[in-house]
Design a protein around this motif. Structure first.
Motif, PDB file in Angstrom:
ATOM      1  N   MET A  84      39.949  42.626  40.635  1.00 42.95           N
ATOM      2  CA  MET A  84      38.561  42.325  40.262  1.00 42.95           C
ATOM      3  C   MET A  84      38.581  41.567  38.938  1.00 42.95           C
ATOM      4  N   THR A  85      37.896  40.450  38.879  1.00 44.42           N
ATOM      5  CA  THR A  85      37.928  39.632  37.669  1.00 44.42           C
ATOM      6  C   THR A  85      36.593  38.940  37.443  1.00 44.42           C
ATOM      7  N   GLY A  86      36.306  38.733  36.183  1.00 42.55           N
ATOM      8  CA  GLY A  86      35.109  37.991  35.842  1.00 42.55           C
ATOM      9  C   GLY A  86      35.412  36.561  35.487  1.00 42.55           C
ATOM     10  N   GLU A  87      36.670  36.206  35.451  1.00 42.52           N
ATOM     11  CA  GLU A  87      37.052  34.849  35.052  1.00 42.52           C
ATOM     12  C   GLU A  87      36.865  33.855  36.184  1.00 42.52           C
ATOM     13  N   GLY A  88      37.315  34.213  37.361  1.00 44.95           N
ATOM     14  CA  GLY A  88      37.118  33.359  38.519  1.00 44.95           C
ATOM     15  C   GLY A  88      37.902  32.067  38.492  1.00 44.95           C
ATOM     16  N   THR A  89      38.993  32.028  37.765  1.00 44.95           N
ATOM     17  CA  THR A  89      39.796  30.811  37.717  1.00 44.95           C
ATOM     18  C   THR A  89      40.871  30.840  38.779  1.00 44.95           C
ATOM     19  N   ILE A  90      41.328  29.647  39.164  1.00 48.76           N
ATOM     20  CA  ILE A  90      42.411  29.552  40.152  1.00 48.76           C
ATOM     21  C   ILE A  90      43.681  30.173  39.593  1.00 48.76           C
ATOM     22  N   GLY A  91      43.921  29.966  38.296  1.00 48.42           N
ATOM     23  CA  GLY A  91      45.123  30.526  37.685  1.00 48.42           C
ATOM     24  C   GLY A  91      45.156  32.030  37.787  1.00 48.42           C
ATOM     25  N   THR A  92      43.998  32.675  37.583  1.00 55.75           N
ATOM     26  CA  THR A  92      43.914  34.130  37.699  1.00 55.75           C
ATOM     27  C   THR A  92      44.221  34.576  39.131  1.00 55.75           C
ATOM     28  N   ALA A  93      43.656  33.854  40.084  1.00 57.57           N
ATOM     29  CA  ALA A  93      43.884  34.205  41.487  1.00 57.57           C
ATOM     30  C   ALA A  93      45.355  34.086  41.847  1.00 57.57           C
ATOM     31  N   VAL A  94      45.981  32.990  41.405  1.00 58.88           N
ATOM     32  CA  VAL A  94      47.395  32.775  41.720  1.00 58.88           C
ATOM     33  C   VAL A  94      48.243  33.875  41.104  1.00 58.88           C
ATOM     34  N   GLU A  95      47.964  34.215  39.840  1.00 57.80           N
ATOM     35  CA  GLU A  95      48.743  35.268  39.177  1.00 57.80           C
ATOM     36  C   GLU A  95      48.561  36.601  39.888  1.00 57.80           C
ATOM     37  N   ALA A  96      47.348  36.858  40.327  1.00 59.79           N
ATOM     38  CA  ALA A  96      47.093  38.105  41.046  1.00 59.79           C
ATOM     39  C   ALA A  96      47.857  38.146  42.363  1.00 59.79           C
ATOM     40  N   MET A  97      47.858  37.034  43.084  1.00 56.77           N
ATOM     41  CA  MET A  97      48.597  36.974  44.355  1.00 56.77           C
ATOM     42  C   MET A  97      50.095  37.151  44.122  1.00 56.77           C
ATOM     43  N   GLN A  98      50.600  36.538  43.064  1.00 57.03           N
ATOM     44  CA  GLN A  98      52.027  36.652  42.774  1.00 57.03           C
ATOM     45  C   GLN A  98      52.420  38.086  42.428  1.00 57.03           C
ATOM     46  N   SER A  99      51.483  38.852  41.922  1.00 57.47           N
ATOM     47  CA  SER A  99      51.781  40.239  41.572  1.00 57.47           C
ATOM     48  C   SER A  99      51.731  41.149  42.784  1.00 57.47           C
ATOM     49  N   GLY A 100      51.291  40.620  43.915  1.00 58.73           N
ATOM     50  CA  GLY A 100      51.255  41.415  45.139  1.00 58.73           C
ATOM     51  C   GLY A 100      49.872  41.692  45.654  1.00 58.73           C
ATOM     52  N   ALA A 101      48.849  41.131  45.006  1.00 56.63           N
ATOM     53  CA  ALA A 101      47.481  41.347  45.465  1.00 56.63           C
ATOM     54  C   ALA A 101      47.221  40.576  46.751  1.00 56.63           C
ATOM     55  N   LEU A 102      46.401  41.167  47.623  1.00 62.70           N
ATOM     56  CA  LEU A 102      46.016  40.481  48.852  1.00 62.70           C
ATOM     57  C   LEU A 102      44.923  39.455  48.564  1.00 62.70           C
ATOM     58  N   ASP A 103      44.008  39.818  47.661  1.00 57.44           N
ATOM     59  CA  ASP A 103      42.847  38.959  47.415  1.00 57.44           C
ATOM     60  C   ASP A 103      42.256  39.320  46.053  1.00 57.44           C
ATOM     61  N   TYR A 104      41.177  38.642  45.673  1.00 56.66           N
ATOM     62  CA  TYR A 104      40.461  39.011  44.447  1.00 56.66           C
ATOM     63  C   TYR A 104      38.970  38.849  44.673  1.00 56.66           C
ATOM     64  N   ILE A 105      38.181  39.598  43.902  1.00 51.78           N
ATOM     65  CA  ILE A 105      36.726  39.511  43.972  1.00 51.78           C
ATOM     66  C   ILE A 105      36.188  39.280  42.575  1.00 51.78           C
ATOM     67  N   LEU A 106      35.075  38.589  42.513  1.00 51.60           N
ATOM     68  CA  LEU A 106      34.515  38.168  41.237  1.00 51.60           C
ATOM     69  C   LEU A 106      33.406  39.105  40.776  1.00 51.60           C
ATOM     70  N   LYS A 107      33.370  39.278  39.460  1.00 53.36           N
ATOM     71  CA  LYS A 107      32.237  39.947  38.827  1.00 53.36           C
ATOM     72  C   LYS A 107      31.225  38.887  38.383  1.00 53.36           C
ATOM     73  N   PRO A 108      29.959  39.191  38.378  1.00 50.77           N
ATOM     74  CA  PRO A 108      29.323  40.427  38.868  1.00 50.77           C
ATOM     75  C   PRO A 108      29.446  40.539  40.385  1.00 50.77           C
ATOM     76  N   PHE A 109      29.544  41.803  40.873  1.00 57.27           N
ATOM     77  CA  PHE A 109      29.837  42.041  42.272  1.00 57.27           C
ATOM     78  C   PHE A 109      28.676  41.682  43.194  1.00 57.27           C
ATOM     79  N   LYS A 110      29.022  41.105  44.336  1.00 58.00           N
ATOM     80  CA  LYS A 110      28.081  40.870  45.419  1.00 58.00           C
ATOM     81  C   LYS A 110      28.622  41.578  46.656  1.00 58.00           C
ATOM     82  N   LEU A 111      27.837  42.496  47.167  1.00 58.72           N
ATOM     83  CA  LEU A 111      28.299  43.299  48.299  1.00 58.72           C
ATOM     84  C   LEU A 111      28.688  42.423  49.488  1.00 58.72           C
TER      85      LEU A 111
END
Length: 383
Positions: A84-111
């Motif tokens: 879960m991140t509020g940054e929403g950058t591609i770099g954040t997503a890539v780093e998260a995926m490299q750490s083993g994350a399946l996906d990411y969601i942005l804050k503020p949350f939308k159901l």
């Protein structure tokens, strides 16, 4: 009535109000949710109970979301992580995926954005668990097969030894009787003894054949580049020396280098070529052809003869052990040679088949799944 098992979610966010709101919302949508405000508390929870999904905030004091995810996967490799991140950058997503994350969601949350991600995460979790269970069953099955093979090997050796002892006695005493009392034994009874001796010798040959067949299945493969043309030339030379009186025309096509177990491949050609020599024995102008033809991406090796052939309606049992398509008084043998050929081809991941017709010879074809391009051109050899 079957109880529905709820998916277990672990939500980790240092912003307490935001974490609690997300927990309450997802509980209302049928999830079993546990919330924690830091990575250390989350890892304690993971060690005490399994979870399906981990939703971790990226930016937290102390252990951040990526560090938490890596530590969590060390505890449960089947766990599916979502950042879960509020940054929403591609770099954040890539780093998260490299750490083993399946996906990411942005804050503020939308159901509407969270629920599809959770659905994909649960599908991945199920697939990971099913794959792990399948791999475990494969390992257990492999262990069972290995144990069964060891038992079969021990039984084969024991049976061979136990059969040979009385068989050697039959052979020894029948030979002794013929040698010592032959002239004094009536002709009919002497013929009985000769028949006993021949039958015992035949049984001894069958035991030897069974041991050879068993050995082919146990022998570990030693794969290497094999000069097939040279290997076949050596086999043919040996057969010519064993049968110098034979006049056989040998025709050799292209025999490219391949990757195989050299000793097993030699045994394969020994069996096929020995059969070709044997079954052309009564052919006036015997011709044996050996070669290789490309068929799509495969190389198909073949051994062809112009002997008596056989009826293809019986070919479904051609490679079974002890199957004979000709009478023993026509052609000697124990019916194991082609079974050994089939086992060798199967050990190499290839295929084996035959084409024949009565009075029109027989052709045997096989492929080797581990074939490679030749290191250098191999010219055809002529006979």
């Amino acid at each position: 009535m079957t109880e529905v098992i709820k998916a277990r979610l672990l939500i980790v966010d240092d912003e307490v109000a935001q974490m609690q709101a997300l927990c309450d919302t997802l509980e209302d949508h049928g999830y079993q949710v546990l919330g924690r405000t830091n990575g250390e508390e989350a890892l304690v929870a993971l060690r005490h109970a399994p979870f399906d999904l981990l939703l971790a905030d990226l930016m937290m004091p102390g252990m951040n979301g990526i560090g938490l995810l890596r530590a969590a996967l060390a505890i449960d490799p089947m766990l599916v992580g979502i950042i879960m991140t509020g940054e929403g950058t591609i770099g954040t997503a890539v780093e998260a995926m490299q750490s083993g994350a399946l996906d990411y969601i942005l804050k503020p949350f939308k159901l509407s954005a969270i629920l599809p991600v959770l659905g994909r995460g649960l599908t991945m979790r199920r697939l990971r668990l099913e794959n792990a269970a399948l791999e475990q069953r494969v390992r257990e099955h492999a262990a069972e097969l290995e144990a069964a093979n060891r038992e079969l090997d021990a039984f084969t050796r024991s049976a061979s030894h136990d059969l040979r002892s009385p068989l050697n006695a039959v052979l020894g005493f029948s030979t002794l009787l013929v040698n010592e009392f032959g002239p004094r034994i009536p002709v009919e009874q002497r013929n009985w003894l000769v028949h006993i001796e021949r039958s015992a010798q035949h049984m001894s040959q069958l035991i030897d054949a069974l041991m050879r067949l068993s050995h082919v299945g146990r022998q570990a493969l030693s794969l290497q580049a094999v000069d097939v043309a040279s290997l076949v030339r050596g086999v043919v030379d040996d057969l010519r020396q064993e049968q110098p009186q034979r006049r056989v025309t040998l025709q050799f096509g292209d025999l490219p280098e391949t990757v195989a177990d050299a000793s097993l491949l030699r045994q394969l050609f020994v069996n096929l070529l020995s059969n070709a020599f044997k079954f052309t024995r009564n052919t006036e102008q015997a011709v044996i052809e050996v070669g290789c033809e490309p068929q799509g991406e495969e190389r198909v090796f073949f051994v062809r003869d112009n002997g008596p052939g056989f009826d293809m309606t019986r070919a479904n049992r051609l490679f079974d052990a002890f199957q004979r398509f000709h009478r023993a008084d026509q052609f000697e043998g124990n019916g194991v040679g082609l079974s050994i050929v089939q086992r060798i081809v199967q050990r190499h991941g290839g295929r084996l088949w035959a084409e024949a017709a009565p009075g029109r010879g027989a052709s045997f074809f096989f492929t080797l799944a581990r074939a490679v391009e030749p290191l250098s051109p191999v010219p055809p050899i002529s006979g």
